[in-house]
Design an enzyme around this catalytic site. Structure first.
Site, mmCIF file in Angstrom:
data_model
loop_
_atom_site.group_PDB
_atom_site.id
_atom_site.type_symbol
_atom_site.label_atom_id
_atom_site.label_comp_id
_atom_site.label_asym_id
_atom_site.label_seq_id
_atom_site.Cartn_x
_atom_site.Cartn_y
_atom_site.Cartn_z
ATOM 1 N N GLY A 89 0.672 -1.484 0.231
ATOM 2 C CA GLY A 89 -0.173 0.485 -0.170
ATOM 3 C C GLY A 89 0.660 1.328 0.391
ATOM 4 O O GLY A 89 2.164 1.061 -0.488
ATOM 5 N N ILE A 99 -5.134 -10.039 6.910
ATOM 6 C CA ILE A 99 -5.215 -10.277 8.150
ATOM 7 C C ILE A 99 -6.261 -10.569 9.150
ATOM 8 O O ILE A 99 -6.602 -10.428 10.603
ATOM 9 C CB ILE A 99 -4.150 -8.647 9.027
ATOM 10 C CG1 ILE A 99 -5.885 -7.985 8.210
ATOM 11 C CG2 ILE A 99 -3.134 -8.867 8.709
ATOM 12 C CD1 ILE A 99 -5.551 -5.920 9.362
ATOM 13 N N TYR A 138 -14.846 4.537 8.652
ATOM 14 C CA TYR A 138 -13.506 4.506 9.098
ATOM 15 C C TYR A 138 -13.038 5.039 10.266
ATOM 16 O O TYR A 138 -12.337 4.479 10.912
ATOM 17 C CB TYR A 138 -12.996 5.150 7.988
ATOM 18 C CG TYR A 138 -11.291 5.449 7.635
ATOM 19 C CD1 TYR A 138 -10.355 4.257 7.566
ATOM 20 C CD2 TYR A 138 -10.344 6.698 7.461
ATOM 21 C CE1 TYR A 138 -9.095 4.268 7.749
ATOM 22 C CE2 TYR A 138 -9.697 6.949 7.651
ATOM 23 C CZ TYR A 138 -8.988 5.591 7.424
ATOM 24 O OH TYR A 138 -7.393 5.666 7.899
ATOM 25 N N ILE A 167 -1.598 11.545 3.263
ATOM 26 C CA ILE A 167 -0.479 11.366 3.384
ATOM 27 C C ILE A 167 0.108 11.470 1.665
ATOM 28 O O ILE A 167 -1.127 11.361 0.973
ATOM 29 C CB ILE A 167 0.416 10.496 3.832
ATOM 30 C CG1 ILE A 167 -0.227 9.533 5.392
ATOM 31 C CG2 ILE A 167 1.673 9.961 3.276
ATOM 32 C CD1 ILE A 167 0.555 10.882 5.945
HETATM 33 C C1 AKB Z 1 -8.176 8.522 4.256
HETATM 34 O O1 AKB Z 1 -8.501 10.201 3.741
HETATM 35 O O2 AKB Z 1 -9.199 7.920 4.139
HETATM 36 C C2 AKB Z 1 -7.338 8.660 5.273
HETATM 37 C C3 AKB Z 1 -6.985 9.216 6.572
HETATM 38 C C4 AKB Z 1 -6.374 10.883 6.412
HETATM 39 O O3 AKB Z 1 -6.656 8.430 7.248
HETATM 40 N N1 AKB Z 1 -6.195 8.829 3.834
#
Ligand code: AKB
Length: 325
Positions: free
Chosen positions: A16, A59, A148, A178
């Site tokens: 990744g 995982i 998330y 990132i």
């Molecule tokens: C996302 O955009 O989902 C990731 C993060 C900020 O955790 N790059």
């Protein structure tokens, strides 16, 4: 001191965006043979394959982790395998399964094998609309509205729980978006800040999926990797936090990024057509207070918008000229 305790390292998600570059730096630092790169499906690059061991694991399937941990005598894990925010909204159950059940497998195996240390990344997605958006404090409201984000808050709590309850040395940071020039991110909300560079080089135009005035915290990959490794090598007695360090570097709007790129690629044109990811971006902070990381383990980023943009364009131009983009 701390570096010598980590002799055999497993990186999950090594194909990744972060994992691929992190693995190469870890191999340089700890020895090629001592860093096992793993992925689930995606074919690894030649660089990754030719520089050290590689295995496929999943995982969410405990036995596949257990096998490589035994085969390679693993004592340290960087768990970089994850489903990011945008894909997480399309597939919430898969997101929970990978980010929580997968992480739980990692922690349990690390506990049973009495491992030295585990890195579990969190994210600015742990925050939500009720969190102060500017200079977001280390200790604050954590009520994310994405799956998330829910998995990231749960992961932070689980990591801290394993530290306190089982004495397993779990560490983690809340990554901002990132930006990097080697491997594209997959399925995040901050992906536009990477795609814009690729398209500026390839086609001189880009359609951005958030509004021009959307401001988010971002970080360049060299700082991301430096922060990750520095935290893992920090003296544990100095750490008051463990799995949830705020980490900041730069914040800018999508429009400011476009302007910065235009300084180097004047013919570049960017359109703004927000989609469902706009709501996710609007629920996240604009800037982050990372004073705990600075104080407890000496965090200090190097890059800003100007220096990152210059370096990104140089690196991507080189790849483009080689026909590799
Ligand atoms: C996302 O955009 O989902 C990731 C993060 C900020 O955790 N790059």
């Amino acid at each position: 001191m701390s570096k010598n305790d980590m002799k055999k390292i497993l990186v999950t998600g090594a194909v990744g965006q972060i994992g691929s570059e992190l693995t190469m730096i870890l191999r340089k630092r700890y020895g090629n043979e001592n860093v096992l790169a793993t992925g689930r499906k995606t074919k690894p690059s030649e660089t990754l394959l030719n520089s050290g061991p590689f295995e496929y694991i999943d995982i969410t399937k405990r036995e596949t982790i257990e096998k490589v941990v035994k085969d390679y005598g693993i004592d340290t894990i960087y768990n970089m395998a994850a489903i990011l925010s945008a894909v997480g909204e399309e597939k919430p159950l898969v997101c929970w399964n990978v980010n929580i059940n997968g992480m739980y497998n990692i922690l349990e195996i690390a506990r049973e094998h009495e491992m030295t240390r585990v890195f579990v990344p969190s994210s600015i997605a742990a925050f939500g609309p009720e969190t102060p958006r500017k200079n977001t404090p280390q200790e604050t409201v954590l009520k994310p509205k994405t799956m998330y984000g829910v998995t990231k808050v749960s992961g932070e709590l689980l990591g801290d729980y394993y530290f306190k309850r089982f004495n397993l040395d779990v560490r983690g940071v809340r990554y901002p978006g990132i930006i990097s020039s080697e491997t594209l991110p997959g399925g995040g909300t901050t992906d536009y800040a990477v795609e814009i560079f690729y398209e500026a080089i390839r086609n001189k135009k880009y359609t951005c999926f958030v509004k021009r005035d959307t401001i988010l915290p971002m970080m360049y990959m060299p700082d991301c990797i430096k922060g990750t490794i520095n935290l893992m090598e920090a003296d544990v007695s100095k750490l008051k936090h463990h799995s949830d360090f705020n980490l900041a570097s730069m914040s800018f709007s999508a429009g400011e990024l476009e302007e910065e790129i235009k300084k180097h690629v004047p013919e570049f044109k960017c359109e703004f057509k927000p989609d469902f990811r706009q709501d996710i971006a609007d629920s996240w902070p604009q800037s982050i207070d990372d004073s705990a990381a600075r104080k407890e383990w000496g965090w200090k980023p190097k890059y800003n918008l100007q220096t990152m943009t210059l370096d990104m364009l140089e690196k991507l131009n080189r790849r483009y000229e080689k026909g590799d983009l």
